[in-house]
Design an enzyme around this catalytic site. Structure first.
Site, short mmCIF file in Angstrom:
data_model
loop_
_atom_site.label_atom_id
_atom_site.label_comp_id
_atom_site.label_asym_id
_atom_site.label_seq_id
_atom_site.Cartn_x
_atom_site.Cartn_y
_atom_site.Cartn_z
N LYS A 42 5.80 -3.10 3.01
CA LYS A 42 5.23 -1.93 3.66
C LYS A 42 6.31 -0.89 3.98
CE LYS A 42 0.98 -3.24 3.68
NZ LYS A 42 -0.14 -2.47 3.12
N ASP B 282 4.07 -0.09 -0.40
CA ASP B 282 2.76 0.41 0.01
C ASP B 282 2.91 1.20 1.29
OD1 ASP B 282 0.12 0.88 0.63
OD2 ASP B 282 -0.45 -1.22 0.79
N GLU C 108 2.46 2.59 -3.72
CA GLU C 108 1.02 2.57 -3.47
C GLU C 108 0.65 3.49 -2.32
OE1 GLU C 108 -2.27 -0.72 -1.93
OE2 GLU C 108 -0.58 -1.39 -3.16
N GLU D 239 -7.57 2.00 -3.20
CA GLU D 239 -8.24 1.03 -2.34
C GLU D 239 -9.20 1.71 -1.36
OE1 GLU D 239 -5.88 -0.34 1.41
OE2 GLU D 239 -4.44 -0.24 -0.22
N ASP E 259 -10.76 -1.99 -4.81
CA ASP E 259 -10.98 -3.25 -4.11
C ASP E 259 -12.39 -3.71 -4.43
OD1 ASP E 259 -11.75 -5.15 -1.97
OD2 ASP E 259 -9.76 -4.68 -1.19
N HIS F 109 -7.11 -4.27 -5.85
CA HIS F 109 -6.62 -4.51 -4.49
C HIS F 109 -7.38 -5.69 -3.91
CE1 HIS F 109 -6.62 -3.75 -0.07
NE2 HIS F 109 -5.38 -3.38 -0.29
N GLU G 209 -3.06 -9.50 -6.24
CA GLU G 209 -2.46 -9.42 -4.91
C GLU G 209 -2.75 -10.71 -4.15
OE1 GLU G 209 -2.06 -6.36 -1.17
OE2 GLU G 209 -3.68 -6.05 -2.62
#
Length: 389
Positions: free
Chosen positions: A174, A203, A229, A255, A278, A305, A342
């Site tokens: 992250k 991300d 991302e 996502e 997703d 996702h 993922e």
């Protein structure tokens, strides 16, 4: 087959001291909505939605609107039901809660179809290109909302090193909560801990303006990251395109987008190199198949996702198994032309405990279930343990 019952289960697991942060929010619990469809001869299909924000609105959409409509329909074919449910809610449900609810129902219908036909969902989607899928671990979240280098950088390096020791060769971390210069120190610490040959992804959870995202993207570029991302908010299509044009790191996103219609515009506006629907959010297995076909027409990669329980992970594995190389090549190279899955590593009993046989990592991959439907068995004791009233 005829649907006899539509049931919903809101699940919540408090994390206590294991809570963590992204750029957007604190995560004090893990939650989701499960949908169970039961036919008149007792066959059960499971689906999942309600992972983004509170699950209760998605539950209400199923219980009060879509579930009764499903019981009225004379078919359980996933594609037919999808069109019926979406068309009946189009005026007020083109994105968000209603599409999440349709996603959960759609996944459960595919599970049922596979069980009736005695075949895995991935076989019903046209066949498997692979029996296992390379996994990337999702971790490297924030434990605090500020950066104390002496406290946080060694802990971050220890965390990502454990992922490597467990068999991962690919990790998503992250960024976005801290100033770019501070996140740059975290990026450097992770690269130092894992070495130059380890595949790294980032991300931001749409934390930046386009100019700040470009600055962060150049940090990731220098560190050899393989995708960036959600650099900007999902509404900022021009910002996505600007970031994509300014950096060499592939831009990923989607996502927070819904249905083929949202992805049509997202792709046509030149936002991304990697499309990330997703399955539990964008419209279920039926719609993600359409989104992936749309992406392939633009020579883009689809990497679903996944953020949810073992039900969501199973759906993701079946979709990934049925995706061809994009573009085709003599050799499959994970992420470059072959889809990856993922495999979130943050604390989540709904992922690790909900299934009678939980998914595990073997040689950097997760096996695609071989049983009929989703190929999973949900542990009802765990459902009842975490179910809210």
């Amino acid at each position: 087959m005829k649907i006899d019952r539509v049931e919903t289960f809101v699940l919540k697991v408090p994390l206590g001291a294991e809570r963590f942060y992204s750029s957007q929010a604190e995560f004090p619990e893990r939650n989701s909505l499960l949908v169970r469809l039961t036919t008149d001869d007792g066959v059960v299909g499971w689906g999942e939605g309600g992972q983004y924000g509170p699950a209760e609105p998605v539950q209400a959409a199923v219980d009060a609107v879509l579930g009764p409509r499903l019981l009225e329909l004379g078919t359980t074919d996933p594609a037919v039901v999808w069109e019926q449910l979406y068309s009946s809610t189009r005026d007020f449900g083109q994105k968000g809660t209603y599409v999440e609810a349709i996603s959960a129902i759609d996944i459960a219908l595919w599970d049922l179809a596979g069980k009736y036909l005695g075949a895995p969902v991935s076989t019903l989607l046209g066949g498997r290109f692979r029996e296992r899928v390379r996994a990337y671990g999702t971790g490297g979240y924030y434990r605090h909302t500020d950066l104390d280098p002496a406290r946080d950088l060694p802990a971050l390096q220890d965390e990502v090193s454990r992922y490597a020791e467990s068999g991962f060769s690919m990790l998503k971390m992250k960024v976005g909560l801290l100033p770019v210069r501070e996140d740059a120190r975290r990026v450097a610490a992770v690269r130092e801990a894992l070495g130059e040959d380890f595949s790294l992804l980032a991300d931001a959870n749409h934390a930046y303006t386009s100019s700040t995202a470009v600055a962060m993207g150049r940090v990731l570029e220098d560190a050899g990251f393989e995708f960036f991302e959600e650099p900007v908010p999902p509404e900022d299509r021009a910002g996505y395109a600007r970031v994509r044009a300014a950096i060499d790191v592939p831009v990923a996103g989607g996502e927070a987008e819904y249905t083929r219609y949202g992805f049509r515009d997202f792709i046509a506006d030149g936002c991304v190199d990697i499309v990330q629907p997703d399955i539990c959010v964008a419209g279920g297995i039926s719609e993600v198949q359409r989104i992936a076909t749309l992406a392939s027409a633009y020579n883009l990669r689809t990497v679903p996702h996944v953020w949810g329980s073992g039900v969501a992970l199973s759906a993701g594995l079946h979709v990934c198994a049925a995706l061809p190389l994009a573009p085709y090549g003599l050799r499959a190279v994970p992420l470059q032309n072959e889809p990856v899955i993922e495999f979130d590593r943050t604390p989540n009993p709904l992922r690790d405990d909900l299934l009678v046989e939980p998914f595990t990592l073997t040689d950097g991959h997760v096996a695609v279930p071989t049983g009929p439907g989703l190929g999973i068995e949900v542990d009802m004791d765990v459902v009842e343990r975490y179910r809210t009233a």
